[in-house]
Design a protein around this motif. Sequence first.
Motif, PDB file in Angstrom:
ATOM      1  N   GLU A  47       0.829  -1.198   0.000  1.00 10.13           N
ATOM      2  CA  GLU A  47       0.000   0.000   0.000  1.00 10.13           C
ATOM      3  C   GLU A  47       0.868   1.254   0.000  1.00 10.13           C
ATOM      4  O   GLU A  47       0.579   2.232  -0.712  1.00 10.13           O
ATOM      5  CB  GLU A  47      -0.920   0.003   1.218  1.00 10.13           C
ATOM      6  CG  GLU A  47      -1.821   1.220   1.292  1.00 10.13           C
ATOM      7  CD  GLU A  47      -2.672   1.220   2.550  1.00 10.13           C
ATOM      8  OE1 GLU A  47      -3.402   2.200   2.756  1.00 10.13           O
ATOM      9  OE2 GLU A  47      -2.583   0.247   3.322  1.00 10.13           O
ATOM     10  N   GLN A  51       0.718   4.009  -2.990  1.00  9.79           N
ATOM     11  CA  GLN A  51       0.351   5.395  -2.703  1.00  9.79           C
ATOM     12  C   GLN A  51       1.452   6.367  -3.113  1.00  9.79           C
ATOM     13  O   GLN A  51       1.163   7.493  -3.538  1.00  9.79           O
ATOM     14  CB  GLN A  51       0.034   5.547  -1.211  1.00  9.79           C
ATOM     15  CG  GLN A  51      -1.246   4.860  -0.759  1.00  9.79           C
ATOM     16  CD  GLN A  51      -2.482   5.409  -1.461  1.00  9.79           C
ATOM     17  OE1 GLN A  51      -2.515   6.561  -1.920  1.00  9.79           O
ATOM     18  NE2 GLN A  51      -3.510   4.565  -1.571  1.00  9.79           N
ATOM     19  N   VAL A  54       0.950   6.824  -6.809  1.00  9.42           N
ATOM     20  CA  VAL A  54      -0.215   7.683  -7.025  1.00  9.42           C
ATOM     21  C   VAL A  54       0.142   9.141  -6.744  1.00  9.42           C
ATOM     22  O   VAL A  54      -0.255  10.058  -7.480  1.00  9.42           O
ATOM     23  CB  VAL A  54      -1.392   7.228  -6.148  1.00  9.42           C
ATOM     24  CG1 VAL A  54      -2.523   8.253  -6.189  1.00  9.42           C
ATOM     25  CG2 VAL A  54      -1.910   5.868  -6.601  1.00  9.42           C
ATOM     26  N   ARG A  61      -3.211  14.738  -2.361  1.00 13.09           N
ATOM     27  CA  ARG A  61      -4.671  14.648  -2.336  1.00 13.09           C
ATOM     28  C   ARG A  61      -5.274  16.040  -2.073  1.00 13.09           C
ATOM     29  O   ARG A  61      -4.763  16.793  -1.238  1.00 13.09           O
ATOM     30  CB  ARG A  61      -5.115  13.677  -1.256  1.00 13.09           C
ATOM     31  CG  ARG A  61      -6.605  13.358  -1.256  1.00 13.09           C
ATOM     32  CD  ARG A  61      -6.935  12.406  -0.122  1.00 13.09           C
ATOM     33  NE  ARG A  61      -6.320  11.113  -0.337  1.00 13.09           N
ATOM     34  CZ  ARG A  61      -6.885  10.113  -1.029  1.00 13.09           C
ATOM     35  NH1 ARG A  61      -8.066  10.300  -1.605  1.00 13.09           N
ATOM     36  NH2 ARG A  61      -6.260   8.970  -1.148  1.00 13.09           N
ATOM     37  N   ARG A  73      -7.017  11.130  -8.967  1.00 12.45           N
ATOM     38  CA  ARG A  73      -7.375   9.894  -8.262  1.00 12.45           C
ATOM     39  C   ARG A  73      -8.793   9.490  -8.659  1.00 12.45           C
ATOM     40  O   ARG A  73      -9.658  10.332  -8.870  1.00 12.45           O
ATOM     41  CB  ARG A  73      -7.279  10.103  -6.751  1.00 12.45           C
ATOM     42  CG  ARG A  73      -5.851  10.237  -6.227  1.00 12.45           C
ATOM     43  CD  ARG A  73      -5.871  10.573  -4.736  1.00 12.45           C
ATOM     44  NE  ARG A  73      -4.540  10.455  -4.158  1.00 12.45           N
ATOM     45  CZ  ARG A  73      -3.594  11.374  -4.245  1.00 12.45           C
ATOM     46  NH1 ARG A  73      -3.836  12.506  -4.912  1.00 12.45           N
ATOM     47  NH2 ARG A  73      -2.412  11.187  -3.689  1.00 12.45           N
ATOM     48  N   GLY A  75     -10.713   6.662  -6.988  1.00 17.47           N
ATOM     49  CA  GLY A  75     -11.208   5.610  -6.103  1.00 17.47           C
ATOM     50  C   GLY A  75     -10.265   4.427  -6.012  1.00 17.47           C
ATOM     51  O   GLY A  75      -9.056   4.553  -6.150  1.00 17.47           O
ATOM     52  N   ALA A  76     -10.857   3.244  -5.790  1.00 14.30           N
ATOM     53  CA  ALA A  76     -10.072   2.014  -5.647  1.00 14.30           C
ATOM     54  C   ALA A  76     -10.919   0.844  -6.114  1.00 14.30           C
ATOM     55  O   ALA A  76     -12.146   0.938  -6.231  1.00 14.30           O
ATOM     56  CB  ALA A  76      -9.633   1.823  -4.204  1.00 14.30           C
ATOM     57  N   ARG A  91      -6.858  -3.921  -1.968  1.00 13.09           N
ATOM     58  CA  ARG A  91      -7.578  -2.831  -2.613  1.00 13.09           C
ATOM     59  C   ARG A  91      -6.554  -1.979  -3.350  1.00 13.09           C
ATOM     60  O   ARG A  91      -5.569  -1.523  -2.769  1.00 13.09           O
ATOM     61  CB  ARG A  91      -8.324  -1.984  -1.590  1.00 13.09           C
ATOM     62  CG  ARG A  91      -9.461  -2.718  -0.883  1.00 13.09           C
ATOM     63  CD  ARG A  91     -10.628  -2.978  -1.803  1.00 13.09           C
ATOM     64  NE  ARG A  91     -11.306  -1.743  -2.201  1.00 13.09           N
ATOM     65  CZ  ARG A  91     -12.294  -1.699  -3.076  1.00 13.09           C
ATOM     66  NH1 ARG A  91     -12.703  -2.814  -3.695  1.00 13.09           N
ATOM     67  NH2 ARG A  91     -12.866  -0.549  -3.385  1.00 13.09           N
ATOM     68  N   PRO A  93      -5.544   1.371  -5.516  1.00 11.60           N
ATOM     69  CA  PRO A  93      -5.978   2.725  -5.888  1.00 11.60           C
ATOM     70  C   PRO A  93      -5.998   2.888  -7.405  1.00 11.60           C
ATOM     71  O   PRO A  93      -5.198   2.272  -8.117  1.00 11.60           O
ATOM     72  CB  PRO A  93      -4.925   3.618  -5.234  1.00 11.60           C
ATOM     73  CG  PRO A  93      -3.721   2.755  -5.085  1.00 11.60           C
ATOM     74  CD  PRO A  93      -4.233   1.371  -4.846  1.00 11.60           C
ATOM     75  N   ARG A  94      -6.898   3.710  -7.911  1.00 11.20           N
ATOM     76  CA  ARG A  94      -7.015   3.954  -9.353  1.00 11.20           C
ATOM     77  C   ARG A  94      -6.644   5.408  -9.666  1.00 11.20           C
ATOM     78  O   ARG A  94      -6.904   6.316  -8.873  1.00 11.20           O
ATOM     79  CB  ARG A  94      -8.435   3.668  -9.834  1.00 11.20           C
ATOM     80  CG  ARG A  94      -8.897   2.250  -9.579  1.00 11.20           C
ATOM     81  CD  ARG A  94     -10.335   2.066  -9.975  1.00 11.20           C
ATOM     82  NE  ARG A  94     -10.525   2.180 -11.413  1.00 11.20           N
ATOM     83  CZ  ARG A  94     -11.710   2.172 -12.006  1.00 11.20           C
ATOM     84  NH1 ARG A  94     -12.809   2.087 -11.277  1.00 11.20           N
ATOM     85  NH2 ARG A  94     -11.804   2.276 -13.321  1.00 11.20           N
ATOM     86  N   VAL A  95      -6.047   5.592 -10.838  1.00  9.47           N
ATOM     87  CA  VAL A  95      -5.691   6.920 -11.326  1.00  9.47           C
ATOM     88  C   VAL A  95      -6.209   7.033 -12.757  1.00  9.47           C
ATOM     89  O   VAL A  95      -6.080   6.095 -13.544  1.00  9.47           O
ATOM     90  CB  VAL A  95      -4.162   7.146 -11.283  1.00  9.47           C
ATOM     91  CG1 VAL A  95      -3.805   8.515 -11.855  1.00  9.47           C
ATOM     92  CG2 VAL A  95      -3.649   7.013  -9.849  1.00  9.47           C
TER      93      VAL A  95
END
Length: 418
Positions: A47, A51, A54, A61, A73, A75-76, A91, A93-95
């Motif tokens: 994670e 991150q 990301v 953020r 960003r 979500g996930a 989980r 993260p999505r970009v």
Amino acid sequence: MPRVRTKSPVHQSSTPAPDAEPTSLEANSLALTMIQALIPLGLRAVEEALQQEVLALAGPRYAHADGRPAIARWGAQAGSVFLADQKVPIRVPRVRNRATNTEVPLATYAQLQTPRGHDVGLFRRVLGGLSCRDYEAAAEAVPEAFGLAKSSVSRRFVRASAQALQTLHERRHDDAEWLVLLLDGKSFADDQVVIALGVTTTGEKRILGLVQTATENKRVCATFLRELVERGFQTPTGLLVVLDGAKGLSAAVRDVFGERVPIQRCQWHKRENVVTYLPKAQQALWRRKLQAAYAKPTYAEARRALRQLVKELEQGNASAARSLEEGLEETLTLHRLDVFAKLGISFKTTNLIESVMARVEAKVHRVTHWRTSDQKQRWCAATLLEIEKQFRKVKGHQHLALLQAALRGKLTAPLTAA
């Protein structure tokens, strides 16, 4: 811990790791099984790395004026990564690129989706850090088990996970009220290991600790028990101790918890000790007789039946009679406390620990070469902690209040009856 399922490796090197154990792929698999206890820490490292990527792509953020408005960003979603060839759900993260309305793939995530060969040397460094209490060194090695470069994980993760490891292996026990202590010494890789298993007032089980010793001697075991007390093993409502009859363990228990602490001696061990003095042709019969005597619901009935068996044995085998008579009262402690009918299923024998050690042996019995005592202890400890996660409450836990009441008062029958 996330559920882990095994997936066949896709690309495994046929060349063994240079510092791998000389115990074949079976030992490698065992090391992998035990390292799964560290999966939650490894997932934190994953994670952390995700991150960081990301952050590099989309910026901090909620920072909308950082010169990268096109990347955001998004979500996930559910995903998975590999620990060696073990697939672990996470989980992810999505970009997203808003200009092109397309997903931006994370290079770190793609890297972690490839199975890799077992690296027993790496796992050994992790467990070695635990046994040497060098938790930071162990935490630094965890990300590598997932295929992450050390530089990709921040020092913040190392500090946090090192603290988690220290908490796990030096945990205190004052978060619960303890009612029953089970102790048993088992052979482990040609050595003796004494295991302590505790049961709370609500029926939960926990591995309290272990100590390696050549024999179950009083001095070593008493030091071990005092350490448990120092770490918070407190028994405000009284304590029942279940033992197999080893004199060193019994002496240590009385030295630490007092002469009057109730000890339930394992009825199975007593029965087997007695029948070993008899010819094989008679052993099955006497097992049934002893089992029937111990199954009597009250102290008076059980003691009367056992005293009658002592008299019968004296006629044909005085050694067997002496074996039954020795420590007989301690085998009837649950009867004297008047809780045998409700709690005998869990505490009349040392089966709770016997079953745990059987599962440990099932995991490590193929290992043919142990290099150091330190290695034995860390493998045994890591396996015990993994097994502990599958513990359920003891059978009859709803009746533990009866045991509490009996321990707060006095034994319902004297230690020596007429």
